[in-house]
Motif scaffolding. Structure first.
Motif, PDB file in Angstrom:
ATOM      1  N   GLU A   4      31.486  35.580  35.075  1.00  0.00           N
ATOM      2  CA  GLU A   4      30.375  35.207  35.942  1.00  0.00           C
ATOM      3  C   GLU A   4      29.384  36.361  36.102  1.00  0.00           C
ATOM      4  OE1 GLU A   4      33.629  34.712  36.921  1.00  0.00           O
ATOM      5  OE2 GLU A   4      33.667  32.594  36.424  1.00  0.00           O
ATOM      6  N   LEU A   5      29.900  37.587  36.159  1.00  0.00           N
ATOM      7  CA  LEU A   5      29.041  38.761  36.283  1.00  0.00           C
ATOM      8  C   LEU A   5      28.139  38.885  35.053  1.00  0.00           C
ATOM      9  CD1 LEU A   5      28.217  41.418  37.684  1.00  0.00           C
ATOM     10  CD2 LEU A   5      30.115  42.512  36.483  1.00  0.00           C
ATOM     11  N   VAL A   6      28.725  38.791  33.877  1.00  0.00           N
ATOM     12  CA  VAL A   6      27.954  38.897  32.638  1.00  0.00           C
ATOM     13  C   VAL A   6      26.946  37.762  32.545  1.00  0.00           C
ATOM     14  CG1 VAL A   6      28.079  38.788  30.123  1.00  0.00           C
ATOM     15  CG2 VAL A   6      29.736  40.151  31.384  1.00  0.00           C
ATOM     16  N   LYS A   7      27.371  36.545  32.868  1.00  0.00           N
ATOM     17  CA  LYS A   7      26.474  35.384  32.798  1.00  0.00           C
ATOM     18  C   LYS A   7      25.276  35.582  33.729  1.00  0.00           C
ATOM     19  CE  LYS A   7      26.453  30.366  33.055  1.00  0.00           C
ATOM     20  NZ  LYS A   7      26.105  29.912  31.746  1.00  0.00           N
ATOM     21  N   HIS A   8      25.519  36.061  34.918  1.00  0.00           N
ATOM     22  CA  HIS A   8      24.444  36.269  35.890  1.00  0.00           C
ATOM     23  C   HIS A   8      23.447  37.322  35.389  1.00  0.00           C
ATOM     24  CE1 HIS A   8      22.459  36.354  39.753  1.00  0.00           C
ATOM     25  NE2 HIS A   8      22.565  37.670  39.748  1.00  0.00           N
ATOM     26  N   ILE A   9      23.945  38.418  34.859  1.00  0.00           N
ATOM     27  CA  ILE A   9      23.070  39.479  34.356  1.00  0.00           C
ATOM     28  C   ILE A   9      22.257  38.989  33.167  1.00  0.00           C
ATOM     29  CG2 ILE A   9      23.036  41.744  33.256  1.00  0.00           C
ATOM     30  CD1 ILE A   9      25.580  42.386  34.919  1.00  0.00           C
ATOM     31  N   VAL A  10      22.930  38.360  32.216  1.00  0.00           N
ATOM     32  CA  VAL A  10      22.265  37.930  30.982  1.00  0.00           C
ATOM     33  C   VAL A  10      21.254  36.824  31.258  1.00  0.00           C
ATOM     34  CG1 VAL A  10      22.654  36.892  28.709  1.00  0.00           C
ATOM     35  CG2 VAL A  10      24.162  38.700  29.527  1.00  0.00           C
ATOM     36  N   GLU A  11      21.552  35.945  32.206  1.00  0.00           N
ATOM     37  CA  GLU A  11      20.607  34.864  32.544  1.00  0.00           C
ATOM     38  C   GLU A  11      19.254  35.427  32.978  1.00  0.00           C
ATOM     39  OE1 GLU A  11      23.178  31.010  34.043  1.00  0.00           O
ATOM     40  OE2 GLU A  11      22.659  32.553  35.504  1.00  0.00           O
ATOM     41  N   LEU A  42      18.503  38.039  21.401  1.00  0.00           N
ATOM     42  CA  LEU A  42      19.490  39.060  21.082  1.00  0.00           C
ATOM     43  C   LEU A  42      18.983  40.471  21.391  1.00  0.00           C
ATOM     44  CD1 LEU A  42      22.362  39.209  20.031  1.00  0.00           C
ATOM     45  CD2 LEU A  42      21.448  39.403  17.729  1.00  0.00           C
ATOM     46  N   GLY A  43      17.760  40.758  21.027  1.00  0.00           N
ATOM     47  CA  GLY A  43      17.179  42.073  21.286  1.00  0.00           C
ATOM     48  C   GLY A  43      17.044  42.379  22.764  1.00  0.00           C
ATOM     49  N   LYS A  44      16.795  41.350  23.562  1.00  0.00           N
ATOM     50  CA  LYS A  44      16.658  41.544  25.006  1.00  0.00           C
ATOM     51  C   LYS A  44      17.988  41.916  25.640  1.00  0.00           C
ATOM     52  CE  LYS A  44      12.928  38.218  25.189  1.00  0.00           C
ATOM     53  NZ  LYS A  44      12.539  36.879  25.551  1.00  0.00           N
ATOM     54  N   VAL A  45      19.072  41.386  25.108  1.00  0.00           N
ATOM     55  CA  VAL A  45      20.399  41.667  25.661  1.00  0.00           C
ATOM     56  C   VAL A  45      20.900  43.039  25.204  1.00  0.00           C
ATOM     57  CG1 VAL A  45      22.802  40.901  25.681  1.00  0.00           C
ATOM     58  CG2 VAL A  45      20.982  39.235  25.849  1.00  0.00           C
ATOM     59  N   ILE A  46      20.566  43.417  23.971  1.00  0.00           N
ATOM     60  CA  ILE A  46      21.019  44.707  23.453  1.00  0.00           C
ATOM     61  C   ILE A  46      20.136  45.843  23.970  1.00  0.00           C
ATOM     62  CG2 ILE A  46      21.351  46.075  21.361  1.00  0.00           C
ATOM     63  CD1 ILE A  46      22.114  43.430  19.959  1.00  0.00           C
ATOM     64  N   GLY A  47      18.836  45.641  23.970  1.00  0.00           N
ATOM     65  CA  GLY A  47      17.918  46.660  24.460  1.00  0.00           C
ATOM     66  C   GLY A  47      17.659  47.740  23.427  1.00  0.00           C
ATOM     67  N   ALA A  53      22.914  46.831  26.703  1.00  0.00           N
ATOM     68  CA  ALA A  53      24.304  46.472  26.414  1.00  0.00           C
ATOM     69  C   ALA A  53      25.249  47.512  27.008  1.00  0.00           C
ATOM     70  CB  ALA A  53      24.513  46.357  24.914  1.00  0.00           C
ATOM     71  N   LYS A  54      24.887  48.770  26.901  1.00  0.00           N
ATOM     72  CA  LYS A  54      25.714  49.854  27.449  1.00  0.00           C
ATOM     73  C   LYS A  54      25.806  49.740  28.977  1.00  0.00           C
ATOM     74  CE  LYS A  54      26.104  54.521  26.042  1.00  0.00           C
ATOM     75  NZ  LYS A  54      25.439  55.768  25.655  1.00  0.00           N
ATOM     76  N   ALA A  55      24.692  49.403  29.609  1.00  0.00           N
ATOM     77  CA  ALA A  55      24.671  49.254  31.072  1.00  0.00           C
ATOM     78  C   ALA A  55      25.538  48.067  31.513  1.00  0.00           C
ATOM     79  CB  ALA A  55      23.240  49.073  31.561  1.00  0.00           C
ATOM     80  N   ILE A  56      25.464  46.962  30.782  1.00  0.00           N
ATOM     81  CA  ILE A  56      26.290  45.793  31.109  1.00  0.00           C
ATOM     82  C   ILE A  56      27.770  46.153  30.969  1.00  0.00           C
ATOM     83  CG2 ILE A  56      26.910  43.440  30.432  1.00  0.00           C
ATOM     84  CD1 ILE A  56      23.977  43.070  29.543  1.00  0.00           C
ATOM     85  N   ARG A  57      28.100  46.880  29.902  1.00  0.00           N
ATOM     86  CA  ARG A  57      29.489  47.294  29.690  1.00  0.00           C
ATOM     87  C   ARG A  57      29.966  48.231  30.794  1.00  0.00           C
ATOM     88  NH1 ARG A  57      27.850  47.420  23.740  1.00  0.00           N
ATOM     89  NH2 ARG A  57      28.879  45.551  22.915  1.00  0.00           N
ATOM     90  N   ALA A  58      29.089  49.103  31.281  1.00  0.00           N
ATOM     91  CA  ALA A  58      29.450  50.012  32.374  1.00  0.00           C
ATOM     92  C   ALA A  58      29.735  49.232  33.654  1.00  0.00           C
ATOM     93  CB  ALA A  58      28.335  51.026  32.602  1.00  0.00           C
ATOM     94  N   LEU A  59      28.909  48.230  33.945  1.00  0.00           N
ATOM     95  CA  LEU A  59      29.140  47.388  35.122  1.00  0.00           C
ATOM     96  C   LEU A  59      30.458  46.621  34.998  1.00  0.00           C
ATOM     97  CD1 LEU A  59      25.567  45.992  35.750  1.00  0.00           C
ATOM     98  CD2 LEU A  59      26.859  47.513  37.246  1.00  0.00           C
ATOM     99  N   LEU A  60      30.725  46.115  33.805  1.00  0.00           N
ATOM    100  CA  LEU A  60      31.981  45.403  33.561  1.00  0.00           C
ATOM    101  C   LEU A  60      33.173  46.315  33.776  1.00  0.00           C
ATOM    102  CD1 LEU A  60      31.672  43.164  30.391  1.00  0.00           C
ATOM    103  CD2 LEU A  60      32.398  42.501  32.654  1.00  0.00           C
ATOM    104  N   SER A  61      33.080  47.509  33.256  1.00  0.00           N
ATOM    105  CA  SER A  61      34.172  48.474  33.384  1.00  0.00           C
ATOM    106  C   SER A  61      34.436  48.802  34.849  1.00  0.00           C
ATOM    107  CB  SER A  61      33.823  49.739  32.609  1.00  0.00           C
ATOM    108  OG  SER A  61      34.837  50.687  32.735  1.00  0.00           O
ATOM    109  N   ALA A  62      33.371  49.001  35.610  1.00  0.00           N
ATOM    110  CA  ALA A  62      33.516  49.299  37.032  1.00  0.00           C
ATOM    111  C   ALA A  62      34.120  48.115  37.782  1.00  0.00           C
ATOM    112  CB  ALA A  62      32.159  49.655  37.630  1.00  0.00           C
ATOM    113  N   SER A  63      33.697  46.919  37.437  1.00  0.00           N
ATOM    114  CA  SER A  63      34.228  45.722  38.076  1.00  0.00           C
ATOM    115  C   SER A  63      35.711  45.520  37.751  1.00  0.00           C
ATOM    116  CB  SER A  63      33.423  44.507  37.618  1.00  0.00           C
ATOM    117  OG  SER A  63      34.021  43.319  38.044  1.00  0.00           O
ATOM    118  N   ALA A  64      36.077  45.773  36.520  1.00  0.00           N
ATOM    119  CA  ALA A  64      37.455  45.547  36.085  1.00  0.00           C
ATOM    120  C   ALA A  64      38.411  46.633  36.567  1.00  0.00           C
ATOM    121  CB  ALA A  64      37.516  45.458  34.573  1.00  0.00           C
TER     122      ALA A  64
END
Length: 77
Positions: A4-11, A42-47, A53-64
Motif C-alpha cells: 500500500e505504501l508503494v502504491k500510494h507513492i507511485v500513484e 517508467l522514467g518517472k518512477v525511476i527518476g 527509486a532509491k528514495a522509495i526503497r529507503a522508505l520501504l526499508s524504514a517501514s519494514a
C-alpha cells in the motif's frame, strides 16, 4: 502494508495510475515487491540516476525495519 505504501507513492508520480501492478512475493525472512507501470511512466518512477527509486526503497526499508523483515523493490519494464 508495504504494498500500500508503494502504491500510494507511485500513484502520485505516474500519469496512468490505473496501470500500476504490484506483485508480492513472500519469502521466509524477506518480501519482494515487483512493480510494473505504464512504459511512459517508467522514467518517472525511476527518476534521474535512479534517485526516486532509491528514495522509495529507503522508505520501504524504514517501514519494514519495524517488523524485522527485509523488503526489496524491483521495478520491471
Amino acid at each position: 502494508m508495504e504494498k500500500e505504501l508503494v502504491k500510494h507513492i507511485v500513484e502520485s508520480l505516474v500519469e496512468y495510475p490505473d496501470q500500476i501492478d504490484i506483485h508480492v512475493i513472500e519469502g521466509e525472512k524477506s518480501t519482494i515487491l515487483e512493480l510494473r507501470v505504464a512504459e511512459s511512466d517508467l522514467g518517472k518512477v525511476i527518476g534521474k540516476h535512479g534517485r526516486i527509486a532509491k528514495a522509495i526503497r529507503a522508505l520501504l526499508s524504514a517501514s519494514a525495519s519495524r517488523t524485522g523483515r527485509r523488503v526489496s523493490l524491483e521495478i520491471l519494464d
